[in-house]
Write a protein that holds these residues in place. Sequence first.
Motif: not given
Length: 274
Positions: A177-179, A234-235, A240-244, A272-274
């Motif tokens: 799902a995270g991907q 992790k997901s 979030v690292v990818a921009g979500v 979770l936020t950046p």
Amino acid sequence: MQTKKLLIKYGGNAMTNQSLKSEIAKQVLALSEEGYQVILVHGGGPFINKALRSADIQSEFFDGQRKTTSEAFLHIEKTLIGEVNTDLVGIFNQAGLKAVGLSGKDGNSVTAVKYDHESKDGKGNPIHVDLGQVGRVDTVDTSLLNLLLSGGFTPIMTCIANDKDGTGYNINGDTFAGQIAAALKVDQYILLTDVDGLFSDYPDPKSIIRELRLSDLSQHYGSTIQGGMIPKIKSCEEAVVAGVRKAVILNGTQPDQLRRYILENESLGTTLTP
Ligand code: ADP
Ligand code: MG
């Protein structure tokens, strides 16, 4: 009307009965009536356990992960696609949505590679464990999902995908799902599970951590974050690292949390936020 995308990961442990699933479907309908485009990704751990038990297949676990023989994989695939997915599609249609059931295989939306599991032997030396048909996400192609969303359909996808040689793999639902959340660059990534969020002192619900930043995570891995929370957090991190913009863990056994969090901005779950 806004057309923000939401990816909702619906955990098997929050699918305990038909009326609960139907309540989730109604919440998703409410979100889509507010202009959100919703993609649902689901697993089905408890259903898989039941299917393997009735087929008399014994499973070996390594660090909480099931070794998936080709025989076990066949049962897992049948359960996720032929039981859990088709059941959800029916329930979502009943609620008034136009749901479409998929796995990663459809439209070659997700491809897998075999997961190389590193563990430790009795002496603490690193060893590689062959987990069989347990995979991780290799590539994501969002074109079919976007096509369905633009046509007003609600994609419901389960976490099975093939590798480039056509071998099927079971992928952890959260990881999967995270991907997809990352590839679709959704506005919010929401995980529905059977607890209110991440607890600093599990299982004390009063110890819920409401807000997390990426920089807070390292202190929680290996301590606060255990078991099923490991792939979940992790997901969230990967998305979030990818921009979500944000990833949130909510309690899927309380379906109205979805509407309250997204439409009414209530402080619920762990965000979770950046
Ligand atoms: P799902 O079907 O939603 O993926 P999982 O059982 O895989 O559900 O993951 C959720 C579980 O993670 C919770 O029920 C809980 O037992 C476990 N867990 C481990 N550590 C924590 C923690 N710190 N806070 C909350 N839950 C935790
Ligand atoms: Mg899980």
